[in-house]
Scaffold this motif. Structure first.
Motif, PDB file in Angstrom:
ATOM      1  N   ASN A 129      -6.351  -4.504 -36.538  1.00 29.95           N
ATOM      2  CA  ASN A 129      -5.335  -3.521 -36.943  1.00 29.95           C
ATOM      3  C   ASN A 129      -4.894  -2.623 -35.787  1.00 29.95           C
ATOM      4  OD1 ASN A 129      -5.498  -4.522 -39.566  1.00 29.95           O
ATOM      5  ND2 ASN A 129      -7.134  -3.098 -40.114  1.00 29.95           N
ATOM      6  N   ARG A 131      -2.184  -1.012 -32.945  1.00 34.65           N
ATOM      7  CA  ARG A 131      -0.839  -0.411 -33.000  1.00 34.65           C
ATOM      8  C   ARG A 131      -0.159  -0.582 -31.650  1.00 34.65           C
ATOM      9  NH1 ARG A 131       0.264   3.891 -36.730  1.00 34.65           N
ATOM     10  NH2 ARG A 131      -1.197   3.723 -38.457  1.00 34.65           N
ATOM     11  N   GLU A 140       2.723  -1.371 -36.492  1.00 34.46           N
ATOM     12  CA  GLU A 140       1.355  -1.720 -36.892  1.00 34.46           C
ATOM     13  C   GLU A 140       1.186  -3.239 -36.866  1.00 34.46           C
ATOM     14  OE1 GLU A 140       0.806  -0.112 -40.778  1.00 34.46           O
ATOM     15  OE2 GLU A 140       1.665   1.810 -40.207  1.00 34.46           O
ATOM     16  N   ILE A 141       0.110  -3.701 -36.237  1.00 33.87           N
ATOM     17  CA  ILE A 141      -0.227  -5.137 -36.264  1.00 33.87           C
ATOM     18  C   ILE A 141      -1.392  -5.255 -37.244  1.00 33.87           C
ATOM     19  CG2 ILE A 141      -0.736  -7.187 -34.882  1.00 33.87           C
ATOM     20  CD1 ILE A 141       1.544  -5.644 -33.607  1.00 33.87           C
ATOM     21  N   ASP A 143      -4.163  -6.836 -39.627  1.00 32.76           N
ATOM     22  CA  ASP A 143      -4.979  -8.049 -39.775  1.00 32.76           C
ATOM     23  C   ASP A 143      -5.419  -8.122 -41.228  1.00 32.76           C
ATOM     24  OD1 ASP A 143      -5.222  -9.183 -37.059  1.00 32.76           O
ATOM     25  OD2 ASP A 143      -6.088  -7.223 -36.592  1.00 32.76           O
ATOM     26  N   GLN A 477      -1.844 -12.127 -39.489  1.00 34.41           N
ATOM     27  CA  GLN A 477      -1.295 -10.878 -38.957  1.00 34.41           C
ATOM     28  C   GLN A 477       0.058 -10.566 -39.590  1.00 34.41           C
ATOM     29  OE1 GLN A 477      -1.700 -11.392 -34.610  1.00 34.41           O
ATOM     30  NE2 GLN A 477      -3.383  -9.933 -34.766  1.00 34.41           N
ATOM     31  N   SER A 478       0.335  -9.304 -39.741  1.00 35.14           N
ATOM     32  CA  SER A 478       1.596  -8.844 -40.293  1.00 35.14           C
ATOM     33  C   SER A 478       2.034  -7.634 -39.483  1.00 35.14           C
ATOM     34  CB  SER A 478       1.370  -8.487 -41.772  1.00 35.14           C
ATOM     35  OG  SER A 478       2.575  -8.113 -42.364  1.00 35.14           O
ATOM     36  N   VAL A 479       3.277  -7.669 -39.002  1.00 36.66           N
ATOM     37  CA  VAL A 479       3.769  -6.605 -38.117  1.00 36.66           C
ATOM     38  C   VAL A 479       4.691  -5.694 -38.927  1.00 36.66           C
ATOM     39  CG1 VAL A 479       5.022  -6.110 -35.970  1.00 36.66           C
ATOM     40  CG2 VAL A 479       3.632  -8.190 -36.171  1.00 36.66           C
TER      41      VAL A 479
END
Ligand code: NAD
Length: 485
Positions: A129, A131, A140-141, A143, A477-479
């Motif tokens: 997680n 940044r 925010e990256i 996880d 991952q979600s950005v």
């Protein structure tokens, strides 16, 4: 003492221990004595579905995935504490069932608690997680757990391999289903008991039993989003094919046919000791075991003699005996496979050399003994495949280039070794071997650095093992951030 009492096998499904009810038509044996432990059992199809449903519900509900990293880390630490107290029992059960000598299984099974501790450490380390700066504030990256995870392990070090997988899958936030090998299912029971004892919510961790059929049913379920598999090439290919269908995240840890290059200036006794260790660790049933010994022709005869002298002194005996350095192979079928591989090499012109005496104790008469065997005089073309037992082919070379070519000649790429008097020269050779890792002047189960990655090349696997690396198998991952106008 050649055995310990082993409790009846249980599944752990939706927070309850239940008996697996399907008899697979074979027996599970004590490898040391050949005595039957119990019939080989599998979880019923109905209960495999129940486990999958329960895991899917746990994921949908967010009961585990929505816990903070700190909360999950605290649970994992509690599991580690529970497993630390069980190391000796886990080791004794494995030594009875698989024949791995207690000095090794006692050491290897410390991985059970250490794996949970390490996964908790990653959660607290800030590795997840992250940044980054964006035009309108932080990006925010995230996880995030991918969903239901399936972990499948073989029989050679079952509890430790399983603990590494499930600790990382649970740390990632995935409801996790474990399936151990049908030939060595007992030590993984301790993992389920430790997790149950700390009260992790129902459906978050589950254990099912059985063979390829149960494994295939788990892997094939569309709700399963991540699979970590350790085993042979055939099983790995089958699992990969199923995962390809709906692009599941996949980690494969498969076989190896690991080379040791011995340079002309190598110390003969130290090299022979390394060869013996490479052939006897986990009774030769080690993915990084020595398969190909590539020796300068100047020293080949002397080294072979030194190896055979040392092998003659190896104490092969009950895996429960702390003095034993080598135990039996895991089961009768595996011993027959290893013997067949040696017979085939001999039929093709090879000469088999074996000097280790088998145990003479009456109670051990029907154990699955196999003396470590060096095969000489065989073409390198015939020794490309993994044997997965205490068997190594010796090939000679004249030039370093030829040695490196021989080391790189198999389709695998897991481990490797170089022995030489000039460490810098040995390291330079090691750098040219295309494999996940090469150790110079030593053979050990221990990693060079526990935090180093454990990659696999070629047919040895897919993806990289390691604490953070394995956890990433279970994470997507979600950005997220503000784009602005
Ligand atoms: P195996 O492939 O026969 O079985 C491994 C596990 O996979 C078992 O639990 C088995 O029931 C299951 N399985 C088999 N086929 C399956 C399928 N089609 N779908 C789902 N599950 C399936 O291997 P094994 O004989 O138990 O173990 C020996 C192999 O494991 C050797 O090749 C060895 O090199 C490898 N191994 C690799 C590592 C590593 O870290 N690379 C470590 C230990 C063992």
């Amino acid at each position: 003492m050649n055995s310990v009492t082993i409790a009846p096998l249980q599944d752990y499904i939706n927070g309850e221990f239940v008996e697996p009810t399907v008899e697979m038509g074979k027996m599970v044996h004590n490898a040391n004595t050949g005595a039957v432990i119990a019939p080989m059992l599998a979880t019923s199809a109905e209960n495999v579905s129940h486990a999958l449903n329960s895991a899917a519900s746990a994921h949908t509900s967010g009961i585990w995935s929505k816990k903070s990293l700190a909360e999950r880390a605290a649970w994992l630490d509690q599991v580690a504490d529970a497993l630390l107290a069980q190391v000796d029992q886990i080791a004794a059960v494995e030594s009875t069932n698989t024949g791995i000598v207690i000095s090794t299984s006692g050491m290897v099974n410390h991985i059970c608690h250490l794996a949970f501790r390490a996964a908790a450490g990653v959660l607290r380390s800030g590795a997840l997680n992250k940044r980054m700066e964006g035009p309108h504030g932080d990006v925010e990256i995230l996880d995030k757990p991918l969903g239901v995870a399936v972990c499948i392990v073989p029989w050679n070090a079952p509890a430790a391999l399983a603990a590494h997988k499930i600790a990382n899958a649970l740390a990632a936030g995935c409801p996790t289903i474990l399936k151990p090998s049908e030939y060595a299912p007992y030590s993984c029971q301790f993992l389920a008991q430790a997790i149950d004892a700390v009260g992790i919510p129902a459906g978050v961790f589950q254990l099912v039993n059985g063979g390829a059929e149960v494994g295939a049913r788990l892997v094939g379920d569309q709700r399963v989003r991540a699979v970590s598999f350790t085993g042979g090439l055939g099983g790995g290919r089958a699992v990969a094919a199923v995962c390809a269908h709906d692009f599941k995240s996949l980690q494969l840890e498969l076989g190896g046919n690991n080379a040791m290059v011995v340079l002309p200036d190598a110390d003969l006794d130290a090299t022979a000791a390394g060869v013996v260790e490479g052939m006897t660790t986990l009774n030769g049933q080690w993915c990084r075991a020595l398969g190909r010994l590539i020796v300068s022709e100047q020293i080949a005869d002397a080294l072979l003699n030194a190896i055979l002298d040392q092998l003659a002194t190896v104490k092969m005996g009950s895996a429960l005996d702390p003095e034993s350095k080598l135990g039996p192979l895991v089961h009768a079928g595996h011993r027959a496979t290893i013997q067949k591989s040696v017979d085939e090499l001999v039929a093709q012109g090879g000469i088999a050399h074996a000097t280790t005496p088998r145990p003479t104790h009456d109670e051990l008469e029907n154990g699955y003994w196999f003396a470590p065997t060096i095969v000489t005089g065989i073409s390198a073309e015939k020794t490309r495949e993994e044997i997965f037992g205490p068997v190594a082919a010796l090939h000679t070379y004249r030039t370093i280039e030829e040695a490196i070519e021989l080391a790189n000649q198999t389709p695998y790429g897991l481990g490797g070794y170089v022995y030489g008097g000039d460490t810098e020269q040995a390291l330079e050779v090691a750098r040219q071997i295309d494999t996940g890792g090469v150790k110079v002047n030593g053979v050990s189960l221990m990693e060079l650095n526990v935090d180093a990655p454990r990659p696999a090349w070629g047919l040895s696997g897919f993806g990289v093992e390691g604490t953070l690396e394995t956890m990433r198998v279970f994470l997507g991952q979600s950005v997220v951030g503000v784009a602005g106008a």
